[in-house]
Write an enzyme that holds these catalytic residues in place. Structure first.
Site, short mmCIF file in Angstrom:
data_model
loop_
_atom_site.label_atom_id
_atom_site.label_comp_id
_atom_site.label_asym_id
_atom_site.label_seq_id
_atom_site.Cartn_x
_atom_site.Cartn_y
_atom_site.Cartn_z
N MET A 112 16.19 92.07 -2.64
CA MET A 112 14.92 92.48 -3.22
C MET A 112 13.94 91.30 -3.20
O MET A 112 14.23 90.25 -2.67
CB MET A 112 15.12 92.92 -4.67
CG MET A 112 15.72 94.31 -4.80
SD MET A 112 16.29 94.66 -6.47
CE MET A 112 14.75 94.87 -7.34
N ILE A 131 30.88 68.04 -15.60
CA ILE A 131 30.38 69.19 -16.35
C ILE A 131 29.82 68.78 -17.70
O ILE A 131 29.22 69.57 -18.39
CB ILE A 131 31.44 70.29 -16.55
CG1 ILE A 131 32.47 69.88 -17.56
CG2 ILE A 131 32.07 70.69 -15.24
CD1 ILE A 131 33.36 71.02 -17.94
N ASP A 132 29.98 67.52 -18.08
CA ASP A 132 29.44 67.05 -19.35
C ASP A 132 27.95 66.93 -19.36
O ASP A 132 27.34 66.83 -20.40
CB ASP A 132 29.93 65.62 -19.62
CG ASP A 132 31.20 65.67 -20.39
OD1 ASP A 132 31.78 66.74 -20.40
OD2 ASP A 132 31.60 64.67 -20.97
N GLN A 186 36.57 75.74 -19.02
CA GLN A 186 35.20 75.51 -18.57
C GLN A 186 35.13 74.92 -17.18
O GLN A 186 34.11 74.97 -16.54
CB GLN A 186 34.50 74.55 -19.52
CG GLN A 186 34.44 75.11 -20.91
CD GLN A 186 34.34 74.01 -21.93
OE1 GLN A 186 33.74 73.00 -21.70
NE2 GLN A 186 34.95 74.21 -23.07
N ARG A 187 36.23 74.31 -16.74
CA ARG A 187 36.13 73.64 -15.45
C ARG A 187 36.47 74.56 -14.31
O ARG A 187 36.21 74.24 -13.18
CB ARG A 187 37.14 72.52 -15.35
CG ARG A 187 37.33 71.75 -16.56
CD ARG A 187 38.07 70.56 -16.12
NE ARG A 187 37.13 69.67 -15.52
CZ ARG A 187 36.58 68.69 -16.15
NH1 ARG A 187 36.88 68.49 -17.38
NH2 ARG A 187 35.75 67.90 -15.56
#
Length: 737
Positions: free
Chosen positions: A530, A164-165, A299-300
């Site tokens: 849509m 994630i860095d 965050q993870r």
């Protein structure tokens, strides 16, 4: 071509692939595992899961198990990694790598797919370089035969970056970064809405020991006042500058200050700058009510693991040696762009005098799309920084004709980044029938440039303005169209603002719908999306949510295709699979309606599964924009205004603006990862006006993958390699801006 098509089905026969995830958890890893397993099986290869990362590779035994098609179903929406990922000390030693090699050779596995952060990919590289030495050692000690050594003489390794860095050179988006941003932005939004009622300063600490990517993109997404990142330490007098900046925004009427700090932030001498330091500074000097929030492992999504990544060595070395400019360059173009836009929006003061300034108007056209407000905000603010007078137009071209126009100052657009829909109001009306009134208002308000943010009508409206220039001199002013529509159908751009939010909303809904049925009997969901005639949303959501079929206008289908799909699902439902998902674009076929398809599946599935249908409707326009849409819109607005000020200067003749060349009316689009200005008149031949779509669309190449992942026996064109770089993002394609 057919030769290559055919080859894809037999590419893997006689080969074995092992998949392992290593390093920290990153969301999206499961989606990657699922795709590797299914495409591997599709090519005829045997695929093995390695449980618990490199440790499982070293320990062997039950940790290395053959994967089946079913073993990865319902895996897409889970966070973290399902097969487990462990950091492994044993693998760092040669002895451990020797055992790992032994386990692979015994199973005939010569292909390894590693999904992980940079530490894990470094390990894989070492393993490959030693492979032949390891084999000869194993052969000498009698652990493997000469024949086994020959069979396994070559090891192939593919690395997918999951961290994630976003700390990898060579890729702009790593798997998981986008999900991490989603978590962070949800929290920032929650914090900031409570804060609007009190005057408060928030200091938010974001993960990223050596890499400021998350902090930087977060600050762009929430319009922060300041960001501290390891790559760009602040000037020596930063304390003065920061306090001045905070009191200035307070005086402009802002109730809220946000300061983002990457956990690895440092000053020019390498001394850490912590969130507590900043809080104490603000409290002591300004006396503001200040709160610190540390967004640690939230965050993870899921369990944390050691977050210390040995970063790409060059960047780390440059930072250690205080060569910060170089560290910034090594991060790549996307990072540099983000930093430039942040610096402009956060640090430049709008000039006091308006001399030499121009008047530019901003408007929204078409249906609302998330991110429109972020684009308006950055257009207005960059315009003010350049010294221009900025006007906003309400209700699109209709408002331009009726004179619903007002001047916008700095704080007019405050807090707009995270708001969904269109605050200015937007209409589909085209300009042609009101040229008289529009020309009169261009003169009355002295408008010298137009920024049009919207969908297909923004583009066709631009074409009408070009036509109108022949009759009306007033229309000879530069204009630029920023594509913003959930349908992603504007010619000249691979992506439009708002499509990412719509895609995420659809995926979330599909995930919820699939999960709502967990534990019940077998069920197939038919979901209408849509997009007008454009099949982008249905296709991408199909890839992301694991659909069995996605019906779209661009890929015509017959009753026979529908029959094949139903039979395919019936067969699948007889195995362990309990859920089916079918997506249908709203205008894919006027006779095979959502009801028709629902009735067909209901009838054919009798006794095996029952069917349900959902029409997603306007909820797809999404509430709050995703981090990608916020940043994309912010950068598009900034880029459009930089172009605009240049064009206005170029078009200055005898004391007035006169722009009559084709390149003074453009669409600003993203094409293959670069932002380009293309004259609207040149895009005409690339447009199918009847169906309001571009004639060629890049994402159609991803359609075969959808079928493979749903276990169809189909041909895959393997001749094109470059396009697959698009699929690095969370669960769908995304390019960098």
């Amino acid at each position: 071509m057919t030769h290559e098509h055919h080859a894809a089905k037999t590419l893997g026969i006689g080969k074995a692939i092992a998949v392992l995830t290593s390093g920290g958890d990153a969301q999206g890893m499961n989606a990657a595992v699922r795709a590797v397993v299914r495409v591997g099986i599709y090519t005829g290869a045997r695929v093995f899961f390695v449980h618990e990362g490199y440790q499982g590779l070293v320990d062997g035994g039950d940790n290395i198990r053959e994967a089946t098609w079913e073993s990865v179903s319902m895996m897409l929406q889970l966070g973290g990694t399902v097969i487990g990922s462990a950091r492994c000390k044993d693998f760092r030693e040669r002895e451990g790598r020797l055992r790992a090699a032994h386990n692979l050779v015994k199973r005939g596995i010569t292909n390894l797919c590693v999904i992980g952060g940079d530490g894990s990919l470094t390990g894989a590289d070492t393993f490959r370089s030693e492979w032949s030495d390891l084999l000869s050692d194993l052969q000498k000690s009698g652990k493997i035969t000469a024949e086994e050594a020959t069979k396994s003489s070559y090891l192939n390794i593919v690395g997918l970056v999951g961290s994630i860095d976003n700390d990898f050179c060579g890729t702009d988006m790593t798997i998981g970064t986008d999900s991490a941003l989603h978590r962070i932005i949800e929290i920032v939004d929650a914090i900031t809405t409570t804060a609007q009622s009190h005057q408060r300063t928030f200091v938010l600490e974001v993960m990223g020991r050596h890499c400021g990517y998350l902090a930087l993109v977060t600050s762009l997404s929430c319009g922060a006042d300041w960001v501290f990142i390891p790559e760009c330490p602040p000037d020596d007098d930063w304390e003065e500058h920061l306090c001045r900046r905070l009191s200035e925004t307070r005086n402009r009427g802002s109730r809220l200050n946000i300061i983002i700090v990457a956990e690895g932030a440092i000053d020019k001498n390498g001394k850490p700058i912590t969130s507590e330091d900043i809080k104490n500074l603000v409290v002591k000097r300004l006396g503001y009510d200040t709160r610190v929030t540390v967004l640690g492992h939230v965050q993870r999504g899921g369990t944390p693991s050691a977050f210390d990544r040995i970063l790409t060595k060059d960047v780390t070395r440059a930072m250690d040696e205080r060569r910060f400019d170089e560290a910034l360059k090594l991060r790549g173009r996307s990072f540099m762009n983000n930093w430039e836009v942040y610096k402009l929006l956060a640090h430049v003061r709008p000039p006091k005098s308006k001399s030499g300034s121009h008047t530019v108007a901003v408007m929204n056209v078409g249906a609302p799309a998330a991110g429109m407000n972020a684009a308006v905000r950055s257009t207005v603010r960059i315009g003010l920084i350049q010294g221009n007078r900025m006007l906003v137009v309400h209700d699109g071209f209709e408002g331009l004709a009726k004179g619903q126009i007002e001047e916008a100052g700095w704080s007019y657009v405050g807090g707009w980044t995270g708001q969904g829909g269109s605050k200015l109001g937007t209409k589909r009306t085209l300009p042609k029938k009101s040229f008289e009134q529009i020309s009169a208002n261009i003169t009355k308000f002295n408008i010298q440039g137009l920024v049009i943010i919207g969908g297909f009508e923004a583009y066709t409206g631009g074409l009408e303005l070009m036509e109108g220039r022949k009759q009306y001199d007033e229309l000879c002013i530069p204009f630029v169209v920023i594509p913003a529509t959930v349908s992603n159908n504007v010619p000249g751009s691979d992506f439009s603002v708002g499509a990412d939010t719509a895609l995420n909303t659809i995926c979330m809904t599909c995930d919820r719908i699939k999960q709502s049925a967990a534990g019940t009997k077998r069920r197939v969901f038919i979901i209408e999306t849509m997009g007008g005639y454009c099949g982008y949303l249905a296709t991408m959501a199909g890839l992301a949510a694991g659909a069995d079929a996605a019906y779209i206008f661009e890929d015509p289908f017959t009753i026979r295709d529908l029959q094949v799909n139903v039979e395919h699902l019936v067969q699948k439902m007889k195995t362990t699979v309990k859920r089916g998902l079918v997506l249908r674009n709203e205008k894919c076929n006027e006779n095979y309606t959502t009801d028709f398809i629902f009735n067909l599946y209901s009838e054919e599935g009798k006794g095996i599964f029952d069917s349900r249908k959902n029409v997603l409707g306007h909820m797809q326009q999404g509430g709050s924009p995703t981090p990608f849409d916020r940043n994309f819109a912010t950068k598009m607005g900034a880029k459009a205004m930089n172009w605009m000020s240049g064009k206005i200067k170029e078009s200055y003749r005898n004391g007035r603006i006169f722009a009559n060349s084709p390149d003074s009316g453009c669409v600003l689009g993203m094409r293959k990862r670069a932002l380009v200005f293309q004259p609207v008149t040149e895009l005409k031949e690339q447009t199918d006006f009847e169906h309001r779509i571009p004639k060629e669309q890049w994402w159609l190449k991803l359609r075969p993958i959808l079928k493979i992942l749903a276990k169809y026996e189909i041909d895959l064109d393997t001749s094109e390699h470059a396009h697959l770089e698009h699929i690095s993002r969370k669960r769908s394609g995304e390019a960098n801006v």
